[in-house]
Design an enzyme around this catalytic site. Structure first.
Site, PDB file in Angstrom:
ATOM      1  N   GLY A 238      38.507  -6.362  12.670  1.00 40.90           N
ATOM      2  CA  GLY A 238      38.992  -5.207  13.407  1.00 40.90           C
ATOM      3  C   GLY A 238      40.445  -4.937  13.080  1.00 40.90           C
TER       4      GLY A 238
ATOM      5  CB  VAL B 106      41.658  -9.449  13.718  1.00 41.65           C
ATOM      6  CG1 VAL B 106      41.069 -10.833  13.994  1.00 41.65           C
ATOM      7  CG2 VAL B 106      42.785  -9.152  14.697  1.00 41.65           C
TER       8      VAL B 106
ATOM      9  CG  ASP C 273      48.248  -5.930  26.501  1.00 40.75           C
ATOM     10  OD1 ASP C 273      47.906  -4.803  26.919  1.00 40.75           O
ATOM     11  OD2 ASP C 273      48.238  -6.231  25.304  1.00 40.75           O
TER      12      ASP C 273
END
Length: 376
Positions: free
Chosen positions: A78, A85, A198
């Site tokens: 991704g 990644v 996050d």
């Protein structure tokens, strides 16, 4: 696992302090003291897997290039504003890992890289992703994590292809409870506490058996200590997940994370995105859509993900939505502590639902009357 600022542009993820960097690329003295204090504090945090040393391994860029076959497209898992990644295999151990290669011009800066390496080296819990090591060769910045075979929670909730298996109710509650336990460790077991900042579906990774782990710690902040009620910081996070008081004032508290968790829990229950501009007017923002429905229990069944096809326990739905509603309260002091959320969700996850022997809920809008099971 990308991230966008609540307001304005952001840098995402910082740097490890073994590099030849100019002074404007490393934390200020006060920041370094904060990090050092966190190191000392976490020496006492071993009860839940805390560590008293930085265990992350240092890799060379050549090692990680070899692990990913020179970052071939076939290894790509991704990408986002931070970089890409890759799935890789370490030649030294034959271990399969996930390797995040940060874009040198992307959202993740040197400070956030440092924060992530320190946080994940010092914090250890079954519901936090394991950092295996990092690379800081020249201007290359890479992070090496354990490989999470099932991807992110987002991959299993949103924009699913027709042939992909939908998450059932039991799995959803298991994921919600596990993610809450990871957050509880950061808030209550780490010393000083850590504000994740996050929390979103893309940052909850899933291992075998849908075991959830929180990832992406570049925006994490050490929480308030002593008599302080908050820490003041530049507003960063992801639109749709930011607590309103944090977005407006920059005042960050543990309850800011609780709000974000409430949004994630709503996504898990409803199957909707935190922000979805493809929805009708008034339904773009998940919390804004849900708030009027929270006031009428008779409408709770309308909030269940249609992909569940009514296969959920009605009482469990009510209780899960009640937890979500408390977490996304406008006023921070009205939100529960994450420990109380863990207690509630652990109970819900323990109450296994079997559609073969328990009622399947009516799919008619507004109806919440159990009925006998029929073919779907």
């Amino acid at each position: 696992m990308g991230c966008f600022p609540c307001a304005g542009k952001s840098n995402k993820k910082g740097k490890k302090n073994q590099e030849k960097n100019s002074k404007d690329q490393i934390p200020s003295t006060s920041e370094r003291l904060k990090v050092n204090s966190s190191v000392d504090g976490r020496k006492d945090a071993s009860k839940d897997g805390g560590s008293d040393h930085i265990a992350a391994h240092t890799f060379t860029f050549r090692e990680l290039a070899a692990a990913t076959k020179n970052f071939r497209a076939e290894c790509l898992l991704g990408e986002g504003g931070f970089g890409r990644v890759y799935k890789g295999r370490l030649e030294s151990t034959n271990k399969i890992v996930a390797i995040k290669q940060l874009d040198r011009n992307g959202l993740q800066g040197n400070r956030e890289f440092l924060v992530e390496v320190l946080m994940l080296s010092l914090l250890h819990h079954p519901n936090l992703v394991n950092l295996i090591g990092y690379c800081a060769d020249g201007d290359q910045r890479l992070l090496v994590y354990e490989y999470m075979a099932l991807g992110s929670l987002e991959d299993h909730l949103h924009d699913l292809p027709p042939d992909k298996k939908r998450l059932d109710w039991n799995t959803r509650m298991k994921i919600a409870a596990g993610a809450a336990k990871g957050l509880e460790y950061l808030h209550d077991k780490a010393s000083p506490p850590v504000i994740y900042r996050d929390l979103q579906c893309s940052n909850i990774l899933l291992g075998e058996g849908y075991h959830p782990k929180l990832s992406d710690f570049g925006l994490a902040k050490l929480g308030p200590v002593g008599d302080k009620t908050h820490v003041s910081t530049r507003v960063m996070g992801t639109y749709g997940y930011c607590a309103p008081e944090y977005a407006m004032t920059g005042q960050l508290t543990l309850k800011s994370d609780v709000y974000s968790f409430g949004v994630v829990l709503l996504e898990i229950i409803t199957g909707r995105k935190a922000i979805d501009n493809s929805k009708a007017a008034g339904e773009h923002n998940l919390v804004a859509w849900a708030r009027p429905l929270f006031k009428d229990r008779r409408k709770f069944s309308q909030m269940a993900d249609p992909m569940l096809h009514g296969q959920y326990p009605l009482r469990g739905l009510y209780q899960a939505l009640a937890v979500a509603a408390m977490c996304v309260q406008e006023q921070p002091n009205m939100r529960p502590l994450i420990a109380d959320v863990v207690t509630a969700l652990t109970y819900l996850a323990s109450q296994k639902y079997d559609p073969e022997t328990q009622p399947v809920q009516s799919s008619r809008m507004g109806s919440s009357t159990p009925r006998s099971r029929r073919e779907l």
